[in-house]
Design a protein around this motif. Structure first.
Motif, PDB file in Angstrom:
ATOM      1  N   GLU A 220      -0.175  -1.881  18.581  1.00 10.41           N
ATOM      2  CA  GLU A 220       0.649  -1.590  17.410  1.00 10.41           C
ATOM      3  C   GLU A 220       0.738  -0.088  17.163  1.00 10.41           C
ATOM      4  O   GLU A 220       1.791   0.432  16.782  1.00 10.41           O
ATOM      5  N   LEU A 228       4.837  -5.435  14.514  1.00  9.78           N
ATOM      6  CA  LEU A 228       4.536  -6.840  14.250  1.00  9.78           C
ATOM      7  C   LEU A 228       3.635  -7.005  13.033  1.00  9.78           C
ATOM      8  O   LEU A 228       3.112  -8.096  12.796  1.00  9.78           O
ATOM      9  N   LEU A 229       3.461  -5.925  12.264  1.00 10.22           N
ATOM     10  CA  LEU A 229       2.675  -5.975  11.031  1.00 10.22           C
ATOM     11  C   LEU A 229       3.419  -5.253   9.919  1.00 10.22           C
ATOM     12  O   LEU A 229       4.137  -4.272  10.173  1.00 10.22           O
ATOM     13  N   ARG A 237       0.883  -6.621   3.739  1.00 10.40           N
ATOM     14  CA  ARG A 237      -0.200  -6.301   4.680  1.00 10.40           C
ATOM     15  C   ARG A 237      -1.522  -6.899   4.191  1.00 10.40           C
ATOM     16  O   ARG A 237      -2.316  -7.406   4.978  1.00 10.40           O
ATOM     17  N   SER A 296       5.244 -12.440  12.983  1.00 12.53           N
ATOM     18  CA  SER A 296       4.337 -11.289  12.953  1.00 12.53           C
ATOM     19  C   SER A 296       3.117 -11.534  13.826  1.00 12.53           C
ATOM     20  O   SER A 296       2.957 -12.593  14.438  1.00 12.53           O
TER      21      SER A 296
END
Length: 536
Positions: A220, A228-229, A237, A296
């Motif tokens: 990431e 993907l977050l 989050r 995600s």
């Protein structure tokens, strides 16, 4: 993260990225946290305790017992294999199948008719377990920054997570496949880098990373183009972080039930309680995924274990998790995941998981009730489960749903292509079934890396395999299995060793390693068809 035996499974991704916005967490998880005893500290792991009932004599002794019992059960469970000592002694058959060259030409013809390429594009096409290099249309002059070490057979759930993340983010990478110890030795070149032998492992720009959580975070960070977050410090989050703790709680309840032969009802209730909370979390979002923002890393993290939970609990506990009518949010998630192109090439099947999990975990405990026995028999292909004509696959199929259905003609072509294009290796592998067992067995009962083929029976095995490939391509056995016959009147090829070889191969077709589930189902059934035709 995984140990060599997968007995130790560490904390989920994002354990160190909990936001201060915890109050934004939806109520289903907040209410369930107390029952599941999941701590909210970012450095802690879920503290749900698995019931370790029946471990008298020490943990090591218990694992030895479970491994021995699992091996004995699996050696006798899968598929009603014929034996050269049985009814086929004295039965012979004629070689009336096309040559491999003719079959190869027919494969090419049918692929062209269906608009398929002559060969699959492993570098740029859909996710494929056979790919050793993935470019995603990047320049051939650009060497990928990523080297991904994963297991050969696609058994490792932690490797699967990283594999999916690479595919979804379309990060170019190379693959080096490494054995898991339960089915073979590891390369000395790998253990020189990673003495523990743990998988997955990744090198990014030559820097070695050895923990799946650390690998996921590095991907990431280093490749932010397709995040993907959610952004750090946002309520979404924080929700992602809490959902990953819930995944570890669900995992612990699953392990506590799957590996225990005690307190079956209590362990089932505990697992269902956790699953109810997961389902509520899924139903709390507007779409099928865990986050309101869509697919995600949370979904990727849940995928390997929700896949294995459904398979293993059906087989060992008679528990229907997919399409049961109770968990609508979970069913929507399974359906959405199955429709993703990346997951289609990575997903396994119930049979593969039910036989790859015991050697990884040290054993799984069957509860022995009637539902469990029936599901085990169906998953192992007993009765009509792996016999022609096959019932159509759909989301309503039981015990294993197919959320995207099937295309039987293309599925047979996929299976035939795997046989035809690897003919020599497949024939010799199958001939282990009429050869000699290895002198150094491993803990996975369906793996025997030092077995040797029955050389004297290779011609019979080859002829039988060509006939199976022919029937897969032409579809006559699938349509009218009783009318598609094997000539046993004038032949000189021994039927019994050929049948043993086909049964050996049938029980070792791995998904996704060898092919997708619908194709594997067709191959297993056509192998059975040939044996049944010999017996007839």
């Amino acid at each position: 993260r995984t140990s060599p035996s997968h007995a130790t499974m560490h904390s989920a991704v994002l354990a160190s990225s909990t936001s201060t916005h915890a109050s934004a967490t939806p109520r289903p998880f907040a209410a369930g946290r107390a029952r599941l005893r999941v701590q909210s500290s970012p450095s802690s792991r879920p503290i749900v305790r698995a019931n370790a009932g029946g471990l008298g004599g020490g943990f090591s002794a218990a694992l030895d017992r479970l491994r021995r019992e699992a091996a004995e059960a699996m050696q006798g469970a899968a598929g009603a294999a014929p034996s050269s000592a049985g009814t086929l002694v004295g039965v012979s058959f004629a070689d009336d199948a096309p040559s491999w060259d003719a079959l190869e030409a027919r494969v090419a013809e049918l692929r062209a008719q269906h608009g398929l390429p002559v060969v699959d594009d492993l570098e740029n096409g859909p996710a494929n377990p056979k790919a050793l290099l993935r470019r995603f249309d990047s320049s051939p002059d650009d060497e990928p920054r990523v080297l991904f070490y994963r297991d050969h057979a696609a058994w490792c759930p932690y490797c699967q997570k990283i594999w999916m993340q690479l595919e979804e983010k379309r990060i170019p990478y190379r693959v080096e496949k490494i054995n898991m110890r339960c089915y073979g030795d590891k390369k000395p070149s790998f253990t020189a880098k990673v003495p523990s032998g743990m998988l997955p492992v990744m090198e990014i720009d030559g820097v070695l990373i050895t923990d799946s959580a650390a690998i996921a975070a590095a991907l990431e960070r280093e490749f932010p183009e397709t995040p993907l977050l959610p952004e750090d410090g946002t309520p979404e989050r924080a929700r992602a972080s809490d959902l990953l703790k819930l995944e570890r709680a669900l995992f612990s309840r699953w392990m506590g039930w799957l590996t225990s032969g005690w307190a079956d009802g209590q362990n089932r209730s505990g697992f269902e309680e956790a699953l109810d909370i997961v389902d509520a979390e899924l139903r709390a979002t507007p779409g099928p995924y865990f986050l309101s923002s869509g697919f995600s890393l949370v979904d990727i993290t849940y995928t390997p274990f929700l896949e294995r939970m459904a398979a293993s609990l059906a087989y060992y506990k008679g528990f229907k998790m997919e399409n049961s009518g109770r968990w609508a949010g979970l069913d929507a998630w399974y359906g959405a995941m199955a429709s993703r192109a990346t997951y289609a090439g990575i997903k396994s099947d119930y049979y593969t998981h039910c036989h790859d999990l015991p050697p990884q975990l040290g054993g799984c405990e069957a509860n022995g009730d009637e539902e469990q026995k029936a599901m085990r028999a169906a998953i192992d292909g007993e009765g009509d489960a792996w016999r022609l004509p096959l019932a159509p696959l759909s989301a309503a199929s039981s015990p294993e749903p197919s959320w995207t259905g099937e295309n039987a003609e293309l599925d047979r072509l996929e299976a035939a292509c795997a046989l035809v294009r690897n003919a020599n290796a497949v024939v010799r592998f199958a001939a282990r079934g009429c050869g000699k067992a290895g002198t150094r067995p491993v803990s996975a009962p369906l793996s025997d890396p030092t077995a040797t083929p029955g050389e004297e029976h290779i011609p019979a095995v080859d002829a039988a395999m060509r006939r199976v490939a022919h029937e897969l391509l032409e579809g006559s056995a699938a349509a009218k299995p009783a009318e598609a016959r094997v000539d046993t009147a004038a032949g000189s090829l021994a039927g019994a060793p050929a049948a043993d070889a086909l049964a050996y191969l049938r029980d070792r077709v791995g998904v996704p390693r060898d092919m997708k589930y619908p194709a594997a189902r067709q191959l297993r059934a056509h192998l059975n068809w040939f044996v049944d035709a010999l017996e007839a």
